[in-house]
Structure formats: structure tokens, C-alpha cells
Motif scaffolding. Structure first.
Motif, mmCIF file in Angstrom:
data_model
loop_
_atom_site.group_PDB
_atom_site.id
_atom_site.type_symbol
_atom_site.label_atom_id
_atom_site.label_comp_id
_atom_site.label_asym_id
_atom_site.label_seq_id
_atom_site.Cartn_x
_atom_site.Cartn_y
_atom_site.Cartn_z
ATOM 1 N N ARG A 112 0.835 -1.206 0.000
ATOM 2 C CA ARG A 112 0.000 0.000 0.000
ATOM 3 C C ARG A 112 0.870 1.256 0.000
ATOM 4 O O ARG A 112 0.621 2.204 -0.756
ATOM 5 C CB ARG A 112 -0.911 0.003 1.232
ATOM 6 C CG ARG A 112 -1.894 1.188 1.269
ATOM 7 C CD ARG A 112 -2.672 1.210 2.569
ATOM 8 N NE ARG A 112 -1.890 1.790 3.650
ATOM 9 C CZ ARG A 112 -1.869 3.111 3.931
ATOM 10 N NH1 ARG A 112 -2.580 3.962 3.203
ATOM 11 N NH2 ARG A 112 -1.147 3.570 4.931
ATOM 12 N N ARG A 113 1.897 1.256 0.836
ATOM 13 C CA ARG A 113 2.770 2.431 0.900
ATOM 14 C C ARG A 113 3.525 2.629 -0.413
ATOM 15 O O ARG A 113 3.738 3.764 -0.841
ATOM 16 C CB ARG A 113 3.758 2.282 2.058
ATOM 17 C CG ARG A 113 3.094 2.353 3.428
ATOM 18 C CD ARG A 113 4.111 2.389 4.547
ATOM 19 N NE ARG A 113 3.465 2.497 5.843
ATOM 20 C CZ ARG A 113 4.118 2.660 6.994
ATOM 21 N NH1 ARG A 113 5.447 2.729 6.998
ATOM 22 N NH2 ARG A 113 3.462 2.746 8.124
ATOM 23 N N LEU A 114 3.913 1.542 -1.022
ATOM 24 C CA LEU A 114 4.625 1.645 -2.287
ATOM 25 C C LEU A 114 3.746 2.287 -3.351
ATOM 26 O O LEU A 114 4.199 3.117 -4.142
ATOM 27 C CB LEU A 114 5.090 0.260 -2.732
ATOM 28 C CG LEU A 114 5.906 0.199 -4.030
ATOM 29 C CD1 LEU A 114 7.152 1.069 -3.916
ATOM 30 C CD2 LEU A 114 6.290 -1.235 -4.347
ATOM 31 N N ARG A 115 2.459 1.906 -3.374
ATOM 32 C CA ARG A 115 1.527 2.518 -4.341
ATOM 33 C C ARG A 115 1.379 4.015 -4.067
ATOM 34 O O ARG A 115 1.317 4.829 -4.995
ATOM 35 C CB ARG A 115 0.164 1.832 -4.265
ATOM 36 C CG ARG A 115 0.110 0.465 -4.925
ATOM 37 C CD ARG A 115 -1.320 0.010 -5.130
ATOM 38 N NE ARG A 115 -2.041 -0.119 -3.862
ATOM 39 C CZ ARG A 115 -2.060 -1.218 -3.115
ATOM 40 N NH1 ARG A 115 -1.386 -2.286 -3.495
ATOM 41 N NH2 ARG A 115 -2.743 -1.253 -1.985
ATOM 42 N N LEU A 116 1.305 4.378 -2.791
ATOM 43 C CA LEU A 116 1.109 5.783 -2.439
ATOM 44 C C LEU A 116 2.318 6.638 -2.837
ATOM 45 O O LEU A 116 2.167 7.655 -3.511
ATOM 46 C CB LEU A 116 0.866 5.922 -0.931
ATOM 47 C CG LEU A 116 -0.509 5.490 -0.417
ATOM 48 C CD1 LEU A 116 -0.509 5.422 1.103
ATOM 49 C CD2 LEU A 116 -1.593 6.446 -0.898
ATOM 50 N N VAL A 117 3.511 6.212 -2.417
ATOM 51 C CA VAL A 117 4.689 7.030 -2.717
ATOM 52 C C VAL A 117 5.052 6.950 -4.196
ATOM 53 O O VAL A 117 5.642 7.895 -4.750
ATOM 54 C CB VAL A 117 5.899 6.624 -1.851
ATOM 55 C CG1 VAL A 117 5.592 6.830 -0.383
ATOM 56 C CG2 VAL A 117 6.340 5.202 -2.115
ATOM 57 N N GLY A 118 4.666 5.858 -4.857
ATOM 58 C CA GLY A 118 4.949 5.731 -6.279
ATOM 59 C C GLY A 118 4.151 6.698 -7.130
ATOM 60 O O GLY A 118 4.517 6.975 -8.275
ATOM 61 N N ALA A 119 3.051 7.229 -6.587
ATOM 62 C CA ALA A 119 2.224 8.187 -7.333
ATOM 63 C C ALA A 119 2.766 9.609 -7.247
ATOM 64 O O ALA A 119 2.264 10.505 -7.929
ATOM 65 C CB ALA A 119 0.790 8.149 -6.809
ATOM 66 N N LEU A 120 3.789 9.817 -6.394
ATOM 67 C CA LEU A 120 4.352 11.159 -6.220
ATOM 68 C C LEU A 120 5.556 11.366 -7.113
ATOM 69 O O LEU A 120 6.320 10.436 -7.370
ATOM 70 C CB LEU A 120 4.799 11.372 -4.765
ATOM 71 C CG LEU A 120 3.730 11.366 -3.673
ATOM 72 C CD1 LEU A 120 4.407 11.503 -2.322
ATOM 73 C CD2 LEU A 120 2.725 12.483 -3.884
ATOM 74 N N SER A 121 5.753 12.605 -7.546
ATOM 75 C CA SER A 121 7.032 12.969 -8.153
ATOM 76 C C SER A 121 8.040 13.165 -7.020
ATOM 77 O O SER A 121 7.663 13.237 -5.846
ATOM 78 C CB SER A 121 6.897 14.254 -8.968
ATOM 79 O OG SER A 121 6.453 15.317 -8.134
ATOM 80 N N THR A 122 9.323 13.240 -7.337
ATOM 81 C CA THR A 122 10.348 13.379 -6.309
ATOM 82 C C THR A 122 11.257 14.568 -6.632
ATOM 83 O O THR A 122 11.974 14.516 -7.624
ATOM 84 C CB THR A 122 11.203 12.092 -6.221
ATOM 85 O OG1 THR A 122 10.346 10.970 -6.053
ATOM 86 C CG2 THR A 122 12.154 12.158 -5.055
ATOM 87 N N PRO A 123 11.271 15.600 -5.765
ATOM 88 C CA PRO A 123 10.332 15.799 -4.662
ATOM 89 C C PRO A 123 8.951 16.137 -5.201
ATOM 90 O O PRO A 123 8.830 16.569 -6.358
ATOM 91 C CB PRO A 123 10.940 16.979 -3.894
ATOM 92 C CG PRO A 123 11.709 17.734 -4.941
ATOM 93 C CD PRO A 123 12.234 16.712 -5.892
ATOM 94 N N PRO A 124 7.899 15.957 -4.404
ATOM 95 C CA PRO A 124 6.544 16.168 -4.933
ATOM 96 C C PRO A 124 6.222 17.633 -5.143
ATOM 97 O O PRO A 124 6.857 18.513 -4.558
ATOM 98 C CB PRO A 124 5.657 15.567 -3.836
ATOM 99 C CG PRO A 124 6.463 15.707 -2.595
ATOM 100 C CD PRO A 124 7.898 15.545 -3.002
ATOM 101 N N ASN A 125 5.246 17.885 -6.004
ATOM 102 C CA ASN A 125 4.757 19.255 -6.158
ATOM 103 C C ASN A 125 3.328 19.325 -5.631
ATOM 104 O O ASN A 125 2.733 18.307 -5.267
ATOM 105 C CB ASN A 125 4.839 19.726 -7.618
ATOM 106 C CG ASN A 125 3.989 18.880 -8.542
ATOM 107 O OD1 ASN A 125 2.780 18.759 -8.363
ATOM 108 N ND2 ASN A 125 4.614 18.289 -9.553
#
Length: 298
Positions: A112-125
Motif C-alpha cells: 500500500r505504501r509503495l503505491r502511495l509514494v509511487g504516485a508522487l514525483s520526487t520531490p513532490p509538487n
């Protein structure tokens, strides 16, 4: 005059390095021999040392060329390089925190956490969050007022996040990205067709929140005072009424029926930290202050 090999030996570099900078015009040759071979003067050693110093700072060749062509360009080039390094460092810090978030969690939670952080750019906007608020705010709100509201409602990603902040921001991103069936519920004061003036309301609420924020940071129990008067006065002005005892009772009933997005504000608090009260927390503090006032009046 030195040959390319002699210059390389004097400067402690390879012939290939000298040829590379010469071909790109960074190291002009002084002359050519009768056989057409390049010849360099003693100043070439100093220039080559400067080029290598700039390259060790990871400056790209075009930026090195700018510095060599214009002495006053060095300050701008350094500032640009510092900005780029800062962006790369922020990206690495977010990646590190995201990896620790995945490392330090139960195995059944990792997917679940992988799906969540995978949807963000790095760093997020914050584009998705700002879009959420533009949809939610009343129509035809003045640009200045809308921009101020969005600035306070949208948290900025921390430069050096803890794993928990990465998770909270990822959950916030997922929360505002979900499709919302039908029309999103709006507070009653958003409805201009019912006599409300949202621009007047939000101008006044901004001042009320500024007055209440220090009380939240000091963890003071909600109380009657200037912040509450400003809060009620904003609703009174927006509805064309006076701040009376009856109005305050009616306002409390109205606000009790308003839709809430507590989950959003809880996540914002985790991202921003305890020293920055969210507009949601400030609103709740003012509501409790209003309850305290009404209870005392009764």
C-alpha cells in the motif's frame, strides 16, 4: 610555445583532455607549427587550471564557456549551480525518506505504501492539491483572495522530510486525487444566490485565523475575544447582517451543518508539523470559542 603533449604534461592532464577543451574553444591555441600542429603559450596552463576547477564543481561546459568569456558571469553561474544542487539534494532526501518508510513497516503494509509514494514525483509538487481547492472554492472569487486561501490551505513539501511526512503527503495526494461523485458539497456561505458574499467572508476569515493562530500554538483553551469577534463579524458582513446574540446562535447552527474535510486537515498537520496550525484546526478552535460564548450567554 608548447605542443599539445607538452601542455598536457605541464598541466598534469592527458592529451585527450587538452584536445577536448581545445576543440570546444575553451582553450585557444596561440599558433600553429609549420607542420600544422597546435602550439600553446604559458597562459594556457593557468586557463586549463581554471577550466578544471570549474569542471570539478560540476559546471557543464556551456557554463564554463560563459565564465571564461565574461568574468562577471561567475556569480550568476554559481547561483544557478547552487539552485540545481539544492533541487537534487531535496530529491535525494525525499527518496531516502520514502525508502525508509518502506523499510520500516510491516510487510503487509508495504504494498500500500509503495503505491502511495509511487504516485508522487520526487520531490513532490502541490499542483494536484491546488487544483482541488480551486474546484472547491466558490465560483468567481477574486484571484487575490483565492490565491491567499490556496497558499494557506496547501502545505509545502518539507525539504528534509521524515518518513512519516512522506506518508502523510502521499496520502494527502491520494485523497485529493480521488474522483468525487456528483457535486462536491459546499458550505452554505459559498452560495452567492442565497445572499452570501464569499469574497467578503474569506477576507474577514483570514484576519480571524491570523488572530487565533498564536493561541493554538500556545495551546490555549478556546475563549471569547478579538479572534472570535473577527470570525463572527466576517460571517455577518458576508451575509449583510449585524453581529447580534441571535445571529451568533444561527451561525453556530449553520456551521454545524457545513460539510467537513477533517481527514485533509489531519494529514496537513502531519506534513507541516505542530508549529503551523492548519486552517482546519484554527476553524475548530474558533467554533469552540463560539460554543464557549453561547454557553456563557445562555
Amino acid at each position: 610555445m608548447w605542443s599539445i603533449g607538452e601542455l598536457a604534461e605541464q598541466a598534469g592532464v592527458t592529451v585527450k583532455t587538452v584536445r577536448f577543451y581545445s576543440d570546444r574553444g575553451l582553450l585557444p591555441e596561440a599558433t600553429r607549427s609549420s607542420g600544422g600542429h597546435r602550439r600553446y603559450g604559458p597562459e594556457a596552463v593557468e586557463r586549463l587550471a581554471l577550466i578544471r576547477s570549474l569542471r570539478r564543481l560540476d559546471l557543464p561546459v556551456p557554463e564554463v564557456t560563459r565564465v571564461l568569456d565574461r568574468e562577471d558571469a561567475l556569480e550568476d553561474v554559481i547561483a544557478g549551480q547552487l539552485g540545481e544542487i539544492g533541487s537534487r539534494l531535496a530529491e535525494l532526501r525525499w527518496q531516502e525518506a520514502a525508502l525508509r518508510l518502506l523499510q520500516d513497516c510491516p510487510p503487509d503494509e508495504r504494498a500500500r505504501r509503495l503505491r502511495l509514494v509511487g504516485a508522487l514525483s520526487t520531490p513532490p509538487n502541490t499542483t494536484v492539491l491546488a487544483r482541488f481547492w480551486r474546484r472547491w472554492l466558490p465560483a468567481r472569487l477574486p484571484a487575490r483572495v483565492a490565491a491567499t486561501l490556496i497558499e494557506h490551505a496547501v502545505p509545502q513539501p518539507p525539504d528534509d522530510p521524515a518518513p512519516g511526512q512522506v506518508l502523510a503527503f502521499a496520502e494527502l495526494h491520494a485523497f485529493v486525487s480521488r474522483p468525487c461523485p456528483g457535486t462536491a458539497p459546499q458550505p452554505a456561505a459559498h452560495r452567492a444566490d442565497e445572499g452570501w458574499r464569499p469574497a467578503v467572508l474569506y477576507d474577514g476569515l483570514g484576519e480571524a485565523h491570523l488572530l487565533a493562530a498564536p493561541e493554538l500554538r500556545a495551546r490555549r483553551t478556546p475563549f471569547e475575544g478579538e479572534a472570535l469577534d473577527c470570525f463572527v463579524g466576517a460571517y455577518a458582513a458576508a451575509s449583510g447582517q449585524r453581529d447580534t446574540a441571535d445571529f451568533r446562535r444561527q451561525l453556530r447552527q449553520l456551521l454545524a451543518a457545513d460539510p467537513r474535510i477533517d481527514h485533509y486537515w489531519n494529514l496537513v498537520a502531519k506534513v507541516s508539523g505542530p508549529d503551523r496550525p492548519t486552517p482546519g484546526a484554527t476553524h475548530d478552535w474558533l467554533l469552540e470559542a463560539l460554543d464557549t460564548h453561547l454557553a456563557r450567554a445562555a
